[in-house]
Motif scaffolding. Sequence first.
Motif, PDB file in Angstrom:
ATOM      1  N   SER A  34       0.817  -1.034  -0.163  1.00  0.00           N
ATOM      2  CA  SER A  34       0.019   0.053   0.078  1.00  0.00           C
ATOM      3  C   SER A  34       0.820   1.061  -0.101  1.00  0.00           C
ATOM      4  CB  SER A  34      -0.900   0.103   1.274  1.00  0.00           C
ATOM      5  OG  SER A  34      -1.616   1.111   1.465  1.00  0.00           O
ATOM      6  N   ALA A  35       0.463   2.169  -0.862  1.00  0.00           N
ATOM      7  CA  ALA A  35       1.255   3.550  -0.888  1.00  0.00           C
ATOM      8  C   ALA A  35       0.569   4.384   0.234  1.00  0.00           C
ATOM      9  CB  ALA A  35       1.135   3.952  -2.333  1.00  0.00           C
ATOM     10  N   TRP A  36      -0.595   3.905   0.565  1.00  0.00           N
ATOM     11  CA  TRP A  36      -1.457   4.509   1.781  1.00  0.00           C
ATOM     12  C   TRP A  36      -0.749   4.582   3.091  1.00  0.00           C
ATOM     13  CZ3 TRP A  36      -6.210   6.590   1.053  1.00  0.00           C
ATOM     14  CH2 TRP A  36      -7.236   6.790   2.133  1.00  0.00           C
ATOM     15  N   THR A  37      -0.246   5.831   3.701  1.00  0.00           N
ATOM     16  CA  THR A  37       0.314   5.915   4.933  1.00  0.00           C
ATOM     17  C   THR A  37      -0.567   6.513   5.791  1.00  0.00           C
ATOM     18  OG1 THR A  37       2.536   6.568   3.876  1.00  0.00           O
ATOM     19  CG2 THR A  37       2.309   6.880   6.186  1.00  0.00           C
ATOM     20  N   TYR A  38      -1.037   5.606   6.836  1.00  0.00           N
ATOM     21  CA  TYR A  38      -1.914   5.900   7.881  1.00  0.00           C
ATOM     22  C   TYR A  38      -1.316   6.937   8.693  1.00  0.00           C
ATOM     23  CZ  TYR A  38      -4.666   1.952   6.068  1.00  0.00           C
ATOM     24  OH  TYR A  38      -5.372   1.124   5.303  1.00  0.00           O
ATOM     25  N   GLY A 129     -10.421   1.400   6.191  1.00  0.00           N
ATOM     26  CA  GLY A 129      -8.967   1.925   5.955  1.00  0.00           C
ATOM     27  C   GLY A 129      -8.900   2.304   4.258  1.00  0.00           C
ATOM     28  N   GLU A 130      -7.870   2.150   3.704  1.00  0.00           N
ATOM     29  CA  GLU A 130      -7.714   2.570   2.298  1.00  0.00           C
ATOM     30  C   GLU A 130      -8.495   1.939   1.188  1.00  0.00           C
ATOM     31  OE1 GLU A 130      -4.432   3.055  -1.286  1.00  0.00           O
ATOM     32  OE2 GLU A 130      -3.846   1.703   0.472  1.00  0.00           O
ATOM     33  N   GLN A 131      -8.887   0.707   1.558  1.00  0.00           N
ATOM     34  CA  GLN A 131      -9.696  -0.114   0.407  1.00  0.00           C
ATOM     35  C   GLN A 131     -11.172   0.543   0.661  1.00  0.00           C
ATOM     36  OE1 GLN A 131     -10.158  -4.558   0.666  1.00  0.00           O
ATOM     37  NE2 GLN A 131      -9.668  -4.455  -1.647  1.00  0.00           N
ATOM     38  N   THR A 132     -11.514   0.339   1.923  1.00  0.00           N
ATOM     39  CA  THR A 132     -12.860   0.862   2.267  1.00  0.00           C
ATOM     40  C   THR A 132     -13.201   2.194   1.587  1.00  0.00           C
ATOM     41  OG1 THR A 132     -12.981  -0.711   3.929  1.00  0.00           O
ATOM     42  CG2 THR A 132     -14.751   0.948   3.986  1.00  0.00           C
TER      43      THR A 132
END
Length: 155
Positions: A34-38, A129-132
Amino acid sequence: MSVRPGKRSRSLLATGALTAGLLGGALATAPSASAWTYLGHCSGGQMISYSATSFQWIKVPAVRYDGLNNMRCWMDYGSTGNGVKVLQLTLKTCYGRSIAVDGDFGPATRDALKYAQKYEGISVDGQYGEQTFWNLKWARYKPDGTRNGCAYNTL
C-alpha cells in the motif's frame, strides 16, 4: 446494482500496463502492499469533491494532521468519535443498514461495514482503511449543505 464509474477503467489500465510490460520483455513486479500511509485514527469528517466535474461533495472520515484534515486514517471495532459517525451515516443511508449514528464502532457497525464491503466486492474484514475509503458510496451533499443521495469517490 449500480456500476461504479472508474472502477473498471482502473482495473483495465492496470491490466494493460502489466500486459505491455510482459510483452515488452520487462520483469513485472507487484507494487508495495500500500502506498497509503496511515496518519492516525479517523477522528472527524471532511467534505471533499468526489468528481472533477461535480459541484457536489461527499463526507468521508478524516484525521487532523499537520493542521489539516486528511483521509488517510483507520477505524475498527472499539473506535469512537466523529469519524465513526461519518462511517455510520454512510452505512445507514447508502447501504440501508439499521444502525445508530452514535460514534461507537461496535458489533452493529462492524457487521454493517462487512455488509458494505461484501456488496462492493472488496476484502470483508469489518475494518475501515484505504480500500474501504476508495470503494464505498458516501453521503453526498449539495453546495447549500442539503443531503443529495450517495456517490462513489471517483477522483
